[in-house]
Each structure stands twice: as C-alpha cells, then as structure tokens.
Motif scaffolding. Structure first.
Motif, short mmCIF file in Angstrom:
data_model
loop_
_atom_site.label_atom_id
_atom_site.label_comp_id
_atom_site.label_asym_id
_atom_site.label_seq_id
_atom_site.Cartn_x
_atom_site.Cartn_y
_atom_site.Cartn_z
N LYS A 186 -3.94 -1.21 0.17
CA LYS A 186 -3.19 -1.89 1.34
C LYS A 186 -2.07 -1.08 1.95
N GLY A 187 -1.20 -0.49 1.25
CA GLY A 187 -0.25 0.45 1.78
C GLY A 187 -0.86 1.54 2.72
N THR A 188 -1.85 2.27 2.20
CA THR A 188 -2.43 3.40 3.02
C THR A 188 -3.00 2.88 4.13
N SER B 51 5.91 -6.11 1.11
CA SER B 51 6.80 -6.86 0.17
C SER B 51 7.42 -5.73 -1.10
N ARG C 59 11.45 -2.63 -3.50
CA ARG C 59 11.95 -1.42 -4.30
C ARG C 59 13.38 -0.96 -3.49
N ALA D 151 4.90 -8.42 -13.24
CA ALA D 151 4.96 -9.81 -13.03
C ALA D 151 4.92 -9.99 -11.65
N GLY E 118 0.94 -6.98 0.92
CA GLY E 118 1.19 -7.54 -0.46
C GLY E 118 1.98 -8.94 -0.38
N ARG F 225 0.68 -13.33 -2.13
CA ARG F 225 0.10 -12.81 -3.35
C ARG F 225 -0.22 -14.39 -4.13
N GLN G 217 2.79 -19.03 -1.45
CA GLN G 217 3.34 -18.05 -0.33
C GLN G 217 2.69 -18.11 0.89
N ARG H 279 -2.11 8.14 -8.60
CA ARG H 279 -1.21 7.96 -7.29
C ARG H 279 0.01 8.80 -7.56
N TYR I 4 -0.35 10.12 -2.18
CA TYR I 4 -1.31 10.86 -2.89
C TYR I 4 -2.15 10.54 -3.72
N ASN J 17 -8.56 11.85 -5.47
CA ASN J 17 -9.07 11.39 -3.98
C ASN J 17 -8.44 12.12 -2.69
N ARG K 95 -0.08 -5.51 -14.46
CA ARG K 95 -0.34 -6.04 -13.19
C ARG K 95 -1.47 -6.64 -12.88
N GLN L 96 -1.75 -10.43 -11.77
CA GLN L 96 -1.66 -10.51 -10.51
C GLN L 96 -3.11 -10.85 -9.76
N THR M 263 -14.92 3.00 0.18
CA THR M 263 -15.43 4.08 0.62
C THR M 263 -14.21 4.86 1.06
P1 AP5 Z 1 3.51 -3.61 -4.44
O1 AP5 Z 1 4.40 -2.50 -4.05
O2 AP5 Z 1 2.81 -4.25 -3.31
O3 AP5 Z 1 2.12 -2.99 -5.43
P2 AP5 Z 1 0.78 -3.47 -5.38
O4 AP5 Z 1 0.46 -4.63 -4.64
O5 AP5 Z 1 0.45 -3.56 -6.70
O6 AP5 Z 1 0.20 -2.58 -4.47
P3 AP5 Z 1 0.35 -1.03 -4.36
O7 AP5 Z 1 1.47 -0.56 -3.58
O8 AP5 Z 1 0.43 -0.25 -5.79
O9 AP5 Z 1 -1.06 -0.41 -4.14
P4 AP5 Z 1 -1.73 -0.64 -2.45
O10 AP5 Z 1 -2.79 -1.62 -2.46
O11 AP5 Z 1 -0.74 -0.35 -1.30
O12 AP5 Z 1 -2.52 0.94 -2.66
P5 AP5 Z 1 -2.07 2.51 -1.98
O13 AP5 Z 1 -2.52 2.44 -0.54
O14 AP5 Z 1 -0.76 2.82 -2.77
O15 AP5 Z 1 4.32 -4.51 -5.53
C1 AP5 Z 1 4.98 -3.91 -6.55
C2 AP5 Z 1 5.57 -5.07 -7.28
O16 AP5 Z 1 6.51 -5.95 -6.45
C3 AP5 Z 1 4.67 -6.20 -7.92
O17 AP5 Z 1 4.11 -5.98 -8.97
C4 AP5 Z 1 5.52 -7.56 -7.84
O18 AP5 Z 1 6.13 -7.36 -9.02
C5 AP5 Z 1 6.34 -7.46 -6.74
N1 AP5 Z 1 5.69 -8.11 -5.56
C6 AP5 Z 1 5.41 -7.53 -4.24
N2 AP5 Z 1 5.05 -8.46 -3.53
C7 AP5 Z 1 5.01 -9.73 -4.10
C8 AP5 Z 1 4.88 -10.82 -3.88
N3 AP5 Z 1 4.10 -11.20 -2.47
N4 AP5 Z 1 4.96 -11.64 -4.63
C9 AP5 Z 1 5.40 -11.55 -5.83
N5 AP5 Z 1 5.91 -10.42 -6.19
C10 AP5 Z 1 5.72 -9.62 -5.31
O19 AP5 Z 1 -3.45 3.33 -2.69
C11 AP5 Z 1 -3.34 3.35 -4.13
C12 AP5 Z 1 -3.91 4.78 -4.56
O20 AP5 Z 1 -5.26 4.97 -3.98
C13 AP5 Z 1 -3.23 5.94 -3.56
O21 AP5 Z 1 -3.06 7.04 -4.52
C14 AP5 Z 1 -4.20 6.36 -2.61
O22 AP5 Z 1 -4.06 7.72 -1.94
C15 AP5 Z 1 -5.63 5.81 -3.33
N6 AP5 Z 1 -6.46 5.44 -2.12
C16 AP5 Z 1 -6.26 4.57 -0.94
N7 AP5 Z 1 -7.06 4.10 -0.37
C17 AP5 Z 1 -8.26 4.72 -0.90
C18 AP5 Z 1 -9.63 5.15 -0.78
N8 AP5 Z 1 -10.25 4.55 0.64
N9 AP5 Z 1 -10.29 6.04 -1.42
C19 AP5 Z 1 -9.64 6.63 -2.35
N10 AP5 Z 1 -8.46 6.58 -2.79
C20 AP5 Z 1 -7.61 5.61 -2.02
#
Ligand code: AP5
Length: 251
Positions: free
Chosen positions: A42-44, A60, A65, A86, A114, A117, A121, A156, A167, A171, A201, A205, A229
């Motif tokens: 999602k973030g990427t 979010s 953070r 959580a 994010g 969730r 919400q 990651r 990073y 990948n 998580r 989640q 992909t």
């Molecule tokens: P949050 O920071 O939102 O964490 P998350 O949803 O767990 O998502 P991430 O940031 O871990 O992953 P991402 O989907 O952004 O993936 P990314 O792009 O980094 O939330 C953290 C915490 O905050 C939660 O646990 C909760 O406690 C709280 N919170 C947040 N929002 C909330 C809400 N709405 N309600 C309640 N609580 C909340 O990519 C991951 C990895 O994969 C990277 O290394 C990247 O390089 C790699 N990658 C990405 N895309 C690809 C691809 N296509 N192919 C190969 N590798 C890839």
C-alpha cells in the motif's frame, strides 16, 4: 499458512457517465482508499499514485508513528496497540484521520493508505465525505497471499531519512547493503516487522480487512488488482482501475 482469501473482484455495479478524468482539476474532492494486508504494498503504491494524481498520501501508520515519536496523547494511547500488532481503536483512528483531512493540503482530496481498516472506520469515512458533499471515488484493493505478506514484511528495510524510502532484501535491495540509494542514510527494520508481531498483525488485521473489502464490493466501489506482480505493473493496474472508475462512476 494458506493463501489469502481472494477479494470480491466483482465490477462496480452502478456506473455511468462522468465529466472527470484522472488528475482532472475540475474534481472538487477526490478521495481514494488503499486496502490490503500488512505488507501488501500500500505504501509503495500510494507514493506513486500520490505523484501521478497530485493528491497527498495520508498513511494512518505513518501518522501513528509520528505521534508516538512526538509523544502526543494520540501516540501514547496508540503505542500499546501498535506494539502488539493490534488495530488502534476506531474512535481514536477516525479522529486522527479527520483532523488530517481537514489540513489545507488535503483540500482537493487524498490517497488514504491503511485507512479504513474496519467497517466502522469505512462508515465514518463515508459520513465525513457526505458532510463535504462528496463520496469515495474508489477502494483500491491490492490482493496478496498471506505467505507473500510474511515474505515482504520480514524482508523490508526502511531508510531513516524524511522520505522513508522502502527496500526489500530480495525484491528491491539497495545498491550498498544497509544504505539508502537516495539519501545515504542507514536502513533499519520497523519494530512491528519482528517475526512474532508479523504473525499477530496478520491474525488480528486480516479478518476485519476482508470485511472492509466486502463492504466496498457491495457498494460497487471495490477496485481489486493482483498484487504479486512487479511494483510497476501493480501501479499500472491501479491507474487503469482508477481511470475506469472515473469514466464510469457509481451513480
Ligand atoms: P501501517 O503502517 O499501515 O502498516 P500495514 O498496514 O501493516 O502496512 P505496511 O506499512 O506494513 O505495509 P504496506 O502495505 O504499506 O507495504 P509496503 O509498501 O511497505 O500500520 C501500522 C500499525 O498502525 C498497525 O499495525 C496498527 O496498529 C496501526 N494502524 C494503522 N492504521 C490503522 C487503522 N486504520 N486502524 C487501526 N489501527 C491502525 O511494502 C512491503 C514490502 O514489500 C517492502 O519491502 C516493499 O519493498 C515490498 N514490495 C512492495 N510492493 C512489492 C511488489 N509489487 N513486489 C515485490 N515486493 C514489493
């Protein structure tokens, strides 16, 4: 671990003509949400979409953070939930997002990463947008299996610079191990990417996330894309999905 349940890929049910196109300045308030498991990308993707559509990226997790780092009341309350993988309670999360969307840079809309969730919400967001005379443009769902989510989170690494470049050891590795290609800062792993917190998580989640997927599918707003992909291919698929949603909005 089994593969993630596939999202409801049904096409939006009621779409008609629109006067807007992707990036069209005539759109008053454009809000898109990104739905997907922890580590789905999602973030990427939100960073690319933010640049492509000229909308701020509101994450979010980043807001929590930042609040924790600053020691604000929101951060102090969120920390106990965050640290054990959580979800932070809905009321606190919704208030934080509403305050963020009221900032001047979000006057034309935002890409929410994010959030929502949970279904409460999602309902709160609908109410927020309704009060502003608009509705959600689409819910972008990045569909990634649970096994792949674990691989992505455990590999990651994130830079310590303000842009927080992301990073992955396999990948998307940096040119020099442990160093950001862009700003030369050291890379580190997020505290909640520790192995036991990753498991927590996913367990806590994913079930509410699937309810959110169903919520948007039932309203004809779900825009599902295959997430296993290359990142650039996922971006292209997301942009195509947005273009389609804008051309045929839910009426
Ligand atoms: P949050 O920071 O939102 O964490 P998350 O949803 O767990 O998502 P991430 O940031 O871990 O992953 P991402 O989907 O952004 O993936 P990314 O792009 O980094 O939330 C953290 C915490 O905050 C939660 O646990 C909760 O406690 C709280 N919170 C947040 N929002 C909330 C809400 N709405 N309600 C309640 N609580 C909340 O990519 C991951 C990895 O994969 C990277 O290394 C990247 O390089 C790699 N990658 C990405 N895309 C690809 C691809 N296509 N192919 C190969 N590798 C890839």
């Amino acid at each position: 671990m089994t593969g993630a349940r596939r999202g409801n890929g049904s096409r939006p049910a009621r779409r008609g003509q629109s006067t807007t196109t992707v990036g069209d300045e005539r759109s008053a308030l454009r809000v898109l949400v990104m739905v997907g498991g922890p580590g789905a990308g999602k973030g990427t993707q939100a960073r690319y979409l933010s640049a492509a559509l000229g909308l701020p990226h509101v994450a979010s997790g980043d807001l929590f953070r930042d609040a924790m780092a600053e020691g604000t009341p929101t951060g102090l309350e969120a920390k106990a939930y965050y640290d054990r993988g959580a979800l932070v309670p809905d009321e606190l999360t919704v208030r934080m997002i509403a305050e963020r969307l009221d900032q001047p840079d979000a006057a034309s809309g935002a890409i929410l990463d994010g959030f929502p969730r949970t279904v409460p919400q999602a309902r709160a967001l609908d109410g927020f947008l309704l009060r502003r005379g608009t509705r959600l443009e689409g819910a972008l769902y990045i569909d990634v299996s649970e096994d792949e989510l674990v691989r992505r989170l455990s590999g990651r690494w994130i830079c310590s610079g303000p842009a927080q470049h992301v990073y992955h050891v396999v990948n998307h590795p940096p040119e020099r191990p442990g160093i950001c290609d862009f700003d030369g800062t050291e890379l580190s792993q997020r505290a909640d990417d520790a192995a036991d917190t990753i498991v927590a998580r996913l367990e806590k989640q994913l079930p509410p996330m699937y309810e959110v997927v169903d919520y948007y599918a039932e309203r004809g707003l779900l825009l599902p894309v295959a997430g296993e992909t290359r990142a650039s291919e996922v971006t292209d698929a997301l942009l195509r999905a947005i273009e389609h949603a804008v051309a045929e909005p839910v009426t």
